[in-house]
Design a protein around this motif. Structure first.
Motif, short mmCIF file in Angstrom:
data_model
loop_
_atom_site.label_atom_id
_atom_site.label_comp_id
_atom_site.label_asym_id
_atom_site.label_seq_id
_atom_site.Cartn_x
_atom_site.Cartn_y
_atom_site.Cartn_z
N ASP A 9 0.78 -1.23 0.00
CA ASP A 9 0.00 0.00 0.00
C ASP A 9 0.81 1.28 0.00
O ASP A 9 0.62 2.15 -0.83
CB ASP A 9 -0.94 0.02 1.20
N ASP A 12 2.23 2.36 -3.19
CA ASP A 12 1.43 2.34 -4.40
C ASP A 12 0.89 3.71 -4.73
O ASP A 12 -0.20 3.85 -5.25
CB ASP A 12 0.31 1.31 -4.28
N VAL A 13 1.63 4.71 -4.36
CA VAL A 13 1.17 6.06 -4.65
C VAL A 13 2.30 6.77 -5.39
O VAL A 13 2.99 7.61 -4.85
CB VAL A 13 0.82 6.79 -3.33
N LYS A 68 -0.66 0.84 -13.31
CA LYS A 68 -1.93 0.18 -13.06
C LYS A 68 -2.62 1.06 -12.04
O LYS A 68 -2.10 1.23 -10.94
CB LYS A 68 -1.68 -1.21 -12.51
N HIS A 69 -3.72 1.61 -12.43
CA HIS A 69 -4.40 2.55 -11.53
C HIS A 69 -3.43 3.59 -11.01
O HIS A 69 -3.41 3.89 -9.83
CB HIS A 69 -5.06 1.81 -10.38
N ARG A 70 -2.60 4.07 -11.91
CA ARG A 70 -1.66 5.14 -11.57
C ARG A 70 -0.69 4.74 -10.48
O ARG A 70 -0.02 5.57 -9.91
CB ARG A 70 -2.39 6.41 -11.14
N GLY A 71 -0.70 3.47 -10.15
CA GLY A 71 0.36 2.97 -9.29
C GLY A 71 1.33 2.29 -10.24
O GLY A 71 1.44 2.64 -11.40
N PRO D 140 -4.03 4.53 -1.06
CA PRO D 140 -4.44 3.80 -2.25
C PRO D 140 -5.43 2.69 -1.94
O PRO D 140 -5.54 2.25 -0.79
CB PRO D 140 -3.12 3.20 -2.75
N GLY D 340 -9.08 2.64 -15.35
CA GLY D 340 -7.78 2.27 -14.76
C GLY D 340 -7.14 3.43 -14.00
O GLY D 340 -5.93 3.57 -13.94
N GLU D 341 -7.99 4.23 -13.44
CA GLU D 341 -7.50 5.44 -12.78
C GLU D 341 -7.38 5.21 -11.27
O GLU D 341 -8.11 4.42 -10.70
CB GLU D 341 -8.51 6.56 -13.07
N ALA D 342 -6.46 5.92 -10.63
CA ALA D 342 -6.27 5.78 -9.18
C ALA D 342 -7.51 6.25 -8.43
O ALA D 342 -8.22 7.14 -8.87
CB ALA D 342 -5.06 6.60 -8.74
N HIS D 344 -7.05 7.35 -5.29
CA HIS D 344 -6.59 8.27 -4.24
C HIS D 344 -6.23 9.67 -4.73
O HIS D 344 -5.95 10.55 -3.93
CB HIS D 344 -5.37 7.66 -3.53
#
Lengths: 455, 455, 455, 455
Positions: A9, A12-13, A68-71, D140, D340-342, D344
């Motif tokens: 976690d 992941d930012v 992936k998801h901006r991570g 996240p 597929g966007e974050a 957070h």
């Protein structure tokens, strides 16, 4: 083994900007450095101790970094199978991968971030501090209990078992362990401490491993390490050890271990550091006395009697080591309290700039070292440390090996007594089989030249 | 060593009534039982395997129970020094002391607490359930992962190292370990799993030790055990194992281990338990094949082919053991899900009352055992288990030893083929040196009598 | 609203035997009691203050108890919609449902569990202790900070706001709140404390609600309560308050509140309790002085001057209340320390058996009360408490109401001065509209008879 | 009140270099900014809404920063007494002090830290991201649940109660709250949510307050805020709101609230943002309809019908607001997943550079604003936002007030219809008493000039 992993976690930012840096395969980009460190982390448990061997063996290894998801998602291609259990990356290794990523990104971001107004030495220390803080390695208000263990990654079974027993005794006393991450003397104390911590129900035990990109492939972090920190180079790595640690134990090792001993003596022999308690114990099992006898004799000859008072040698007595360390830590605690000094970072220790600056072991630099006693002892200690550092590079580090292949052995010059001492030291390492794993074919990467004598 | 300890928080809420019970030195009071168990817990790490030796050696040991803020304070007088580090009780042992206290008080409170309306077998099972629940050992909704490891407390170094490697492989796969608490095969798997759990960052790993007052002195809980449970007697202890565990591994051991094997076969051979997956693996290192060959032959002869299908024998392959167990646990999980059964307690398993009731190994009871194949196989298994239980008692348990001293060896009667098989089994244990620590002077505590033949 | 809920982890370990008890609809079974309490818990926020009204309104409500994986599943049929948000049970209410289940099962299991060797009074206290411990309400080593707040469930808006302000000031000082669970003065202090605890970052704030089956329907626990405890009857509930609480605040209320005041005076007037600090504050906002004036006058007349020294009256000053309570708690802490007494349970307080035994408010029992001053003051206090208890029963409790409907009002006898005082007290409650929610139609459930005079 | 405080653990790891920066009273140093923000934080609960009033009232306030064990100690001299309870700083305020310190240091360190290779807009966004990440505000993998609440800090009691009820309903549904930190509409929703979160046992509820040095004195963070973030200026603060929040609620307010509305419309009217779900609800209690009618009319006139489709107006229905927000958040979740966007950080939202750059409300800048409809609607929205921002500055911000005192009111120019609409908007704010706390003496800080007409 091929697998995808996503960060824990708190890592992941990432910003798209950071991900792009990791993907960047150009000179300034992080891709190639990250791939190399990632491979080292995944290759733990292996016995190969040269970066080149590792890189060759896993030529097909690749790590693809995608968003992936901006991570970030890492796709590991052809990774060493031993890092996985039933197709799942071992959790400790998983954490190491992202610790590498965290530190490479941080260093990349700060590289020019020297603080205005600070002198070069203070600026380097500040950088070490910032990196350790960013890696969450600085925990305030915790009583000094971090014991740095140095020693060889390639030691005998008896020596390895001994490091476990010392770690066990220290773990029973609530001490944490910090090492250079690899196998051998860097792994044993953690393993022993893990069992002791389980018995003492120590829940947040710390097994800190401090590495740097140049050495990590040869000293893969063992997965017990639960705080992996990648310093940008060897000097910052050494500084991280001495500022983070509260007590220091040296187990038998090879040239690298001797280098660490000289580094620490280069610091402790500074006038301004004399008042500070600094527990430093050399220890090994019965049968390994020779190593410390050799080292002790070398120190006595080159740096003089006073230098030998900086450390204590204890043979074959884990219990005594742990009790001696416990007493030493109590002194450190008392001293820090009395001087209003932080527990979590040794700001007080003065490290001369000469020991902080990168020593690039070129043939010229090695030749220019002045290995002579007509200079302050701490300066000589620093010079000797450079000499040994160059020898380590010539033995196991990629660029060093290449330089030797191209230009032949390094030349080291100095006062005959010092050179003789060095000669004996290195000879005895060879005869104790402490020079490299492949003892058979060991060919020295250096040549010693005595001043005023034909070598 | 003399020291005072106070309970951990959740046990520091005793009523004056309970404290009085602990202090009560009369027949019905708990003092003497508590003292004996406390000594066992403090004596961990010792090699003595007879209660009497332990009690003799620490004759001067005392535990004084007093009130402090209406909680309890234990004053340990002349306690074994090995339980302390720098004058502080090792935390794991500290916890064990109060686990003993917790369970003795609970059992004392409930002793007559049979539930109205339940038949005797259900009532015993309910008691086992209540005791485990009270000890917080039942954790709902956790996927089956508790592996019970049985085996000898006094095994060879190679066997001990092997149990560590098996524990390590299981720990890497997230399995928890439950054993009978003592040294040897009861400690090794926990030690291996501890290292693996550290690498996998398993934070709440469980190392469950289940003991009972009669055996605890001979099998001191090792301090890695982080859930110690004291069942009131050996039968309830065995039931606790099989209801709490999801998979079962048997390492080499002695008669006690063979007893456990027969206990489990006595259950699994019941018609009503056949549908249930029940992973049961016998394993040991290369060099220890003999033990399981002997046992396997004994089972085949006495209980028949079908009985041998209840278990798998794996030699010298920790990795295979762990993978086999992983698959077995997956089957258990699937079965529990499909049948709507709890993960935390195996209610489905039918244990015959004969295996639940206390077997008091008097000379008469031993003589009356019917060791013959003209009865259902699960009944014979139960009878054999009693025979072995009596032999364990005669070897290491206080009252058993005394009975033998007084009345001579137990007599066992039965069908010649069964008695012969038993004879060979026990002979081979002796020749494998698995009968007691003091092999030299081992004198059998039993005599075998073949029906229809002069013995 | 119809919905299924399963327990929180720590309650999902029931035996089949326990589930059967909950399902049992016969006399000795728990079903009907559980259904009634479950409904009360689900009906929180409602304004109905009679059990009968609640039961009538939700005639269609049912709770079906079934097994799921050997745990328990509750199917709530036609439950009050206000307990749900977007179809999900409010978490606090969810917890309350299973707290009810936990306590009913525990009491059912122990009902005859009197401890051998204890006198009746000690035995009741032991039972209260065991129940609180089983509900995890006893937390050792925490400095006295539990403030019990008593007062009416049906108070004016100004009074309600005042209880919030007092709760807020106490919450700022880290105090926890314990009440009888319902609305009004039982909810306000918790609400105020919640905001203060958020500001002070108190993470494990305790909002303890203690109820009993007979009253729970009329005083539904508000969901802020995070520790709900169901005592088996009103006397054990009162004892739980005084043994668990460290300080006591009484807000304006009705007859029930007066009953609690007399209960506490019955204890404090005991010679043996005089040395013990016992913070007891009566407080209300400006405008509510009348209530405490009335009560104070009544106490002075019936129990005498000395009784009035047991409490302090503070009008309209939440800040002063909190500071006074803080000082009182400091005294309690000092006293417990000095006397080696537990913080978590007030063992020292002597409660006479008369106040522990169930008072069944039949017509005969009420008639037999001796409300006269020629007996020790603590005895009279106990008698008066019974009288008020009977009146509460006649007002709001199901069996009481039925008894009144059948046999007419209760008769109370006593010394004219005491009866007069009681008369005035009750009259003034009526005129202050504190006798029931439905003020219009209030018809007294009692008749006062003066000894030696025609009533 | 004078007191010393030391940081919470994770902030007690400062370098001497950082401490020196905080102590530095020169222009480039942080001392004066830190003192001002610290005072604001300590002054919470006060009703003063001008920085100058606050600074005047607490002229004697000082904060001395000293080193203690190489951490930092703050000595608060003459601090507002309301921040303390029994001499101890309220914990929430304690945390806020060090959050201020954390963010000021971070910004100071990075001030020139633009990322190479990024365009100015991306660079600002990256800075906002880095600051939020450093403040641990980016979590996240948590489903979108952060609701930003805007509205006046000085609203009526009925409006305040309404914001609590809306917060309560959102809290029951597990939503977190983010506001601008101050009293009124910024505090009410947090208070309501706190009670609801207690009932739902939400343990890690987030009450995020985002402020900036220019406004913090007028909008002191209320101590319920458990994540205080100080952005360097108003534009980055606004960007932080829209990138961190998932849903948006606007309660009645004044000019500042209208500014926030125009800011958000300036973004949402961008073509590239149209596809993105963006829950935006205007709501107030019965009796406050006028505010949103005025605002709605103004938007319709100046930006056109389409702009009014960006929001929904709900009057007096907290339940409907919460359900509408719940549905909106579900859409946001679905959209983020699909793209597929974050979760957070809203990277997708395109914020034009014009809305990111600092608007310095000088007389010239105000005069140069082009308030006319012959430009894209999102450009006009941005211009109107600047106009309102300038008016807020002239009303309550220190430099703005001084500028007005020196040079007279700002002049605003534009198309008559737009200027008329603005005139009406501001008039109606005055008549609704929404222009400042001191309504009596309110004297406008601006003059409106209609293009082509004499004003």
């Amino acid at each position: 083994m091929t697998s995808s992993v996503t960060p824990l976690d708190n890592l992941d930012v990432l910003s798209p900007y950071e991900v792009a840096r990791l993907q960047d395969k150009t000179q300034g980009g992080l891709y190639s450095l990250f791939r190399q460190c990632a491979l080292a982390v995944l290759n733990c448990g292996s016995e190969m101790d040269s970066t080149r061997m590792v890189l060759n063996r896993f030529r097909e290894f690749d790590v693809q970094i995608s968003q992936k998801h901006r991570g970030v998602q890492l796709d590991l291609i052809n990774a060493p199978a031993a890092a996985f259990v039933d197709g799942e990356l071992i959790q400790g290794i998983h954490e190491h991968l992202f610790a590498v990523l965290r530190d490479l990104l941080y260093v990349a971001d700060k590289v020019d971030g020297c603080c205005e107004g600070l002198d070069p030495s203070a600026s380097i220390t500040n950088q070490v501090f910032n990196l350790l803080r960013h890696a969450n390695a600085l925990q305030p208000h915790v009583k000094p209990n971090m014991v740095v263990c140095w020693g060889g990654h390639s030691i005998s079974h008896a020596e390895y078992e001994y490091t476990k027993r010392v770690g066990y005794e220290m773990g029973l006393r609530g001490m944490n362990i910090c090492t250079g991450c690899g196998p051998g003397a860097m792994k044993g104390p953690m393993k022993g401490a893990t069992i002791a911590h389980a018995k003492q129900r120590v829940e947040r035990a710390r097994y800190v491993g401090i590495s740097e990109p140049g050495i990590i492939a040869a000293e893969s972090p063992n997965p017990i390490v639960n705080e992996l920190i990648i310093m940008p180079d060897i000097e910052r790595r050494l500084e991280a050890f001495v500022r983070l640690g509260h007590g220091f134990i040296v187990f038998p090792g090879g040239v690298g271990t001797a280098e660490e001993i000289l580094y620490i003596l280069g610091i402790l022999l500074q006038e301004s550091n004399r008042a500070q308690p600094f527990p430093l114990i050399f220890t090994g099992p019965a049968g390994s006395e020779a190593y410390f006898e050799t080292v002790d004799r070398f120190i006595r000859t080159t740096l003089g009697e006073r230098a030998t008072q900086c450390y204590e040698i204890i043979v074959d007595d884990p219990h005594a080591v742990a009790e001696c360390m416990r007493d030493g830590l109590a002194e450190v605690t008392a001293h820090r309290k009395a001087t209003g000094e932080a527990y979590h970072f040794n700001w007080q220790l003065r490290i001369p700039l000469a020991l902080q600056q990168t020593f690039e072991p070129t043939h010229a630099a090695m030749r220019n070292l002045c290995l002579s006693r007509n200079q302050p002892d701490h300066v000589l200690a620093a010079q000797l440390r450079c000499a040994l550092s160059g020898i380590v590079a010539g033995n196991v580090k990629e660029p060093g090996i290449r330089a030797i292949e191209e230009h032949g052995p390094f030349e080291l010059h100095g006062e005959p007594e010092v050179i003789d001492a060095l000669d004996q030291l290195l000879e005895s390492f060879v005869s104790q089989r402490r020079m490299k794993i492949n003892h058979e074919e060991y060919e020295p990467c250096f040549r010693l030249a005595r001043a005023g004598r034909a070598s």
